[in-house]
Write a protein that holds these residues in place. Structure first.
Motif, PDB file in Angstrom:
ATOM      1  N   ALA A   1       2.821  11.848  -8.211  1.00 54.64           N
ATOM      2  CA  ALA A   1       2.705  12.653  -7.130  1.00 54.64           C
ATOM      3  C   ALA A   1       2.072  14.247  -7.332  1.00 54.64           C
ATOM      4  CB  ALA A   1       4.040  12.759  -6.333  1.00 54.64           C
ATOM      5  N   GLU A   2       2.638  14.770  -8.232  1.00 53.94           N
ATOM      6  CA  GLU A   2       2.047  16.356  -8.558  1.00 53.94           C
ATOM      7  C   GLU A   2       0.415  16.188  -8.493  1.00 53.94           C
ATOM      8  OE1 GLU A   2       3.559  19.053  -8.431  1.00 53.94           O
ATOM      9  OE2 GLU A   2       5.602  18.823  -9.056  1.00 53.94           O
ATOM     10  N   GLU A   3      -0.050  15.230  -9.352  1.00 49.25           N
ATOM     11  CA  GLU A   3      -1.414  15.031  -9.705  1.00 49.25           C
ATOM     12  C   GLU A   3      -2.137  14.691  -8.150  1.00 49.25           C
ATOM     13  OE1 GLU A   3      -2.462  12.082 -12.655  1.00 49.25           O
ATOM     14  OE2 GLU A   3      -0.850  13.020 -14.017  1.00 49.25           O
ATOM     15  N   ILE A   4      -1.579  13.770  -7.474  1.00 51.01           N
ATOM     16  CA  ILE A   4      -2.298  13.311  -6.163  1.00 51.01           C
ATOM     17  C   ILE A   4      -2.362  14.543  -5.208  1.00 51.01           C
ATOM     18  CG2 ILE A   4      -1.834  12.055  -4.164  1.00 51.01           C
ATOM     19  CD1 ILE A   4      -0.706   9.856  -5.997  1.00 51.01           C
ATOM     20  N   PHE A   5      -1.219  15.333  -5.217  1.00 51.52           N
ATOM     21  CA  PHE A   5      -1.428  16.278  -4.338  1.00 51.52           C
ATOM     22  C   PHE A   5      -1.939  17.748  -4.820  1.00 51.52           C
ATOM     23  CE2 PHE A   5       2.685  14.478  -2.664  1.00 51.52           C
ATOM     24  CZ  PHE A   5       1.987  14.035  -1.321  1.00 51.52           C
TER      25      PHE A   5
ATOM     26  N   GLU B   1      11.846   4.182  -0.649  1.00 49.85           N
ATOM     27  CA  GLU B   1      12.218   3.362  -1.777  1.00 49.85           C
ATOM     28  C   GLU B   1      12.398   1.838  -1.629  1.00 49.85           C
ATOM     29  OE1 GLU B   1      15.499   6.436  -3.664  1.00 49.85           O
ATOM     30  OE2 GLU B   1      16.104   5.295  -1.767  1.00 49.85           O
ATOM     31  N   ASP B   2      12.399   1.211  -0.440  1.00 50.73           N
ATOM     32  CA  ASP B   2      12.365  -0.220  -0.139  1.00 50.73           C
ATOM     33  C   ASP B   2      11.036  -0.708  -0.544  1.00 50.73           C
ATOM     34  OD1 ASP B   2      15.351  -0.043   0.667  1.00 50.73           O
ATOM     35  OD2 ASP B   2      14.841   0.147   2.874  1.00 50.73           O
ATOM     36  N   SER B   3      10.069   0.012  -0.175  1.00 50.68           N
ATOM     37  CA  SER B   3       8.713  -0.317  -0.225  1.00 50.68           C
ATOM     38  C   SER B   3       8.274  -0.398  -1.699  1.00 50.68           C
ATOM     39  CB  SER B   3       7.795   0.554   0.296  1.00 50.68           C
ATOM     40  OG  SER B   3       7.866   1.824  -0.131  1.00 50.68           O
TER      41      SER B   3
ATOM     42  N   THR C   1       0.926  -1.169   0.058  1.00 52.64           N
ATOM     43  CA  THR C   1       0.073   0.030   0.017  1.00 52.64           C
ATOM     44  C   THR C   1       0.883   1.209  -0.015  1.00 52.64           C
ATOM     45  OG1 THR C   1       0.039   0.000   2.537  1.00 52.64           O
ATOM     46  CG2 THR C   1      -2.075  -1.250   1.197  1.00 52.64           C
ATOM     47  N   LEU C   2       0.181   2.223  -0.722  1.00 52.71           N
ATOM     48  CA  LEU C   2       1.065   3.399  -0.735  1.00 52.71           C
ATOM     49  C   LEU C   2       1.131   4.172   0.363  1.00 52.71           C
ATOM     50  CD1 LEU C   2       2.775   5.416  -2.727  1.00 52.71           C
ATOM     51  CD2 LEU C   2       0.488   6.407  -2.961  1.00 52.71           C
TER      52      LEU C   2
END
Length: 302
Positions: A71-75, A43-45, A3-4
């Motif tokens: 990330a730009e779109e999400i935020f 990074e590990d995930s 999961t993110l």
């Protein structure tokens, strides 16, 4: 399934935007060590590197550039969501549809409705003016939440509604200063042969006023009849004749229309009603109007 972690995504986004873990830490009020540790976990995930060293700074890897775009779109969507919630909180209003009968003094109506603007939930006043019969028809089909009238709802109408007395007061006779200066004698005898503006046939107080004049053998010169309360005051201000208005707003009438009191008729009482489709008042704005009417508007006549 992985999961993110949006907190990690925020840290990554800030490092990418500032180009430095140290500057990202300053923006987020975190230590560089904390940012670096969280970024390593992110990074590990994901199982991929997001940055690589470029001199003393960092640059995005190919995977990092792709993730930055998402990330730009999400935020951006998150910011839009917060703006929408904030706008809803600041602009959400409760519609309050009011009908005001022609015969009701607009000054009284204003004073009656003003408290509705200060209820806990914001209210947007939507006022309609017209004849009582037309307003009652709108009330019957719920186009109006309440109507203000100078009489109770007629019993002969097939409309489900309830009349709530807001208050009552006597009448005051007014005149423009120039007209008042020409009057002779004491009140009410000075009304004899004086130019007079009579409320129209739709005004509930008219029959009682005529009976009072007849009882005192007073014969003013009727120069006009008006259903609209604002229009009769405008003609009175122009000096066309004497006119009456509720004593509860006597001071306001004198101030607004530049007229003077000639006398008061306490024996002729004007009543105002709130007519609603509910027997018990529950709408917060209607409750505020009813309580303020009894306590402020009619509680202490001017």
């Amino acid at each position: 399934m992985t999961t993110l972690n949006f907190k990690h995504l925020r840290y990554f986004w800030m490092v990418a935007k500032t180009g430095s873990i140290a500057r990202a830490g300053e923006q987020l009020h975190l230590t560089p060590q904390s940012i670096s540790g969280q970024l390593g976990e992110f990074e590990d995930s994901l199982g991929t590197k997001l940055f690589r060293r470029a001199g003393r700074g960092l640059e995005l890897t190919e995977a990092g550039r792709r993730i930055l775009g998402h990330a730009e779109e999400i935020f951006a969507i998150g910011d839009e969501l917060l703006d929408a919630v904030h706008e809803q909180k600041t602009t959400k209003t409760l519609p309050f549809n009011i009908g005001i009968a022609d015969s009701v003094s607009k000054s009284v109506a204003c004073r009656l409705l003003e408290p509705a603007l200060h209820v806990e939930e914001p209210v947007r006043l939507i006022c309609r003016e017209g004849r009582l019969s037309s307003l009652l028809a709108d009330l019957a089909v719920h186009r109006l939440d309440m109507l203000i009238a100078d009489r109770a709802m007629p019993t002969k109408l097939n409309v489900r509604g309830y009349s709530h007395l807001l208050g009552e007061c006597g009448l005051t006779v007014f005149a423009a200063p120039a007209l008042a200066a020409r009057l002779t004698g004491e009140f009410p005898a000075l009304l004899n042969n004086a130019p007079f503006l009579l409320p129209g046939e739709d005004v509930a107080v008219r029959p009682r006023l005529l009976q009072w004049l007849d009882k005192h053998n007073l014969r003013p010169l009727i120069v006009g009849e008006f259903d609209d309360s604002a229009l009769i005051k405008a003609f009175g201000q122009a000096g066309a004749g004497l006119f009456v208005a509720p004593t509860a707003i006597a001071e306001q009438v004198c101030r607004q229309y530049n007229v003077v009191e000639v006398g008061r008729i306490d024996a002729v009482v004007e009543q105002l009603y709130a007519i609603t489709t509910e027997r018990r008042l529950t709408h917060p704005a209607i409750v505020a109007v009813s309580e303020a009417a009894k306590r402020q508007v009619f509680g202490k006549p001017a």
